[in-house]
Design an enzyme around this catalytic site. Sequence first.
Site, PDB file in Angstrom:
ATOM      1  N   GLY A 173       0.673  -1.182  -0.204  1.00  0.00           N
ATOM      2  CA  GLY A 173       0.126  -0.088   0.110  1.00  0.00           C
ATOM      3  C   GLY A 173       0.896   1.461  -0.055  1.00  0.00           C
ATOM      4  N   LEU A 174       0.482   2.304   0.605  1.00  0.00           N
ATOM      5  CA  LEU A 174       0.987   3.585   0.477  1.00  0.00           C
ATOM      6  C   LEU A 174       1.517   4.173  -0.434  1.00  0.00           C
ATOM      7  CD1 LEU A 174       3.555   3.011   3.607  1.00  0.00           C
ATOM      8  CD2 LEU A 174       1.318   4.344   3.704  1.00  0.00           C
ATOM      9  N   CYS A 175       0.503   3.869  -1.561  1.00  0.00           N
ATOM     10  CA  CYS A 175       0.575   4.214  -3.005  1.00  0.00           C
ATOM     11  C   CYS A 175      -0.759   5.282  -3.526  1.00  0.00           C
ATOM     12  CB  CYS A 175       1.045   3.271  -3.819  1.00  0.00           C
ATOM     13  SG  CYS A 175       0.025   1.934  -3.738  1.00  0.00           S
ATOM     14  N   GLY A 176      -1.241   5.822  -2.578  1.00  0.00           N
ATOM     15  CA  GLY A 176      -2.480   6.983  -2.786  1.00  0.00           C
ATOM     16  C   GLY A 176      -3.533   5.882  -3.450  1.00  0.00           C
ATOM     17  N   ALA A 213       2.277   6.948  -8.304  1.00  0.00           N
ATOM     18  CA  ALA A 213       1.286   6.965  -7.300  1.00  0.00           C
ATOM     19  C   ALA A 213       2.012   7.192  -5.902  1.00  0.00           C
ATOM     20  CB  ALA A 213       0.041   6.007  -7.228  1.00  0.00           C
TER      21      ALA A 213
END
Length: 290
Positions: A89-92, A245
């Site tokens: 995760g942590l990609c908007g 992203a």
Amino acid sequence: MASLKDMRVRIAATKATQKITKAMQMVAASKLRRAQVAAEAARPYAERMSKVLGSIAAGVAGSDSAPKLLAGTGADKVHLLVVCTAERGLCGPFNSSIVRLVREKANALINQGKEVKLLCVGRKGAEQLRRQYGKQIVETIELRGVKQMGFEQAEMVAGKIVALFEQGAFDVGTLFFSRFRSVIAQVPTALQVIPPVFEPAEAGANINYEYEPEESDILTELLPRNLSVQVFRALLENAASEQGARMSAMDNATRNAGEMIRKQTLTYNRTRQAMITKELIEIISGAEAL
């Protein structure tokens, strides 16, 4: 109101978070260039292969000799949605935008009375779809240990799709991924791969060729290869989109952390000044009382 010590701890924690997001932004920026070059290099080959196969397929369309991968099962009852997302995760909104497109497609098919099955390539897509479509997920393929996406991963995914099709598990297969446009723009895309949908031939491009071996033999050999190529392109596009992203999301997070540090520091200074002023007033008041 929080004590000065609590405020100092909060400011230190925010600064530590800012360092992490800044580091993640720099790592994503370093990976982005290589991923972008790979995605852009795969586009011409995939598009040209699709056009060539479309030209060959036009000669056998509707005939009994057409391969099953081209003609399909003749039904439109069961749909397989191949969902390509990231492992982390942590990609908007990268993962959620792909999942949103899948949900829209799945709900539309279910409302039409169709049966939906899901093949998830990537952990994040499976996690987001499991609550609503847990029973429809036939398999989840995780590529977490893969440092650099290669054609062998695409062949493995394509092989599973073909195996399910040959078993009669579905009639129509659609590939979902995010096409890379820029660092701040990634386009969720749906591409039907079984039976493949080829773009119509350009005007003046209808030239009669003689093939050896026959068109059906060529298509039988190249259609599975084309599926692997399209999956490979989707994985490369996803890799570039994910890094773009993440770079954008971490840049925003770093800026937000800086703004939060500024506000927290201002609150800390005001509170500290108020406490100093209060202590001075108490000292002066006590001296006057004496």
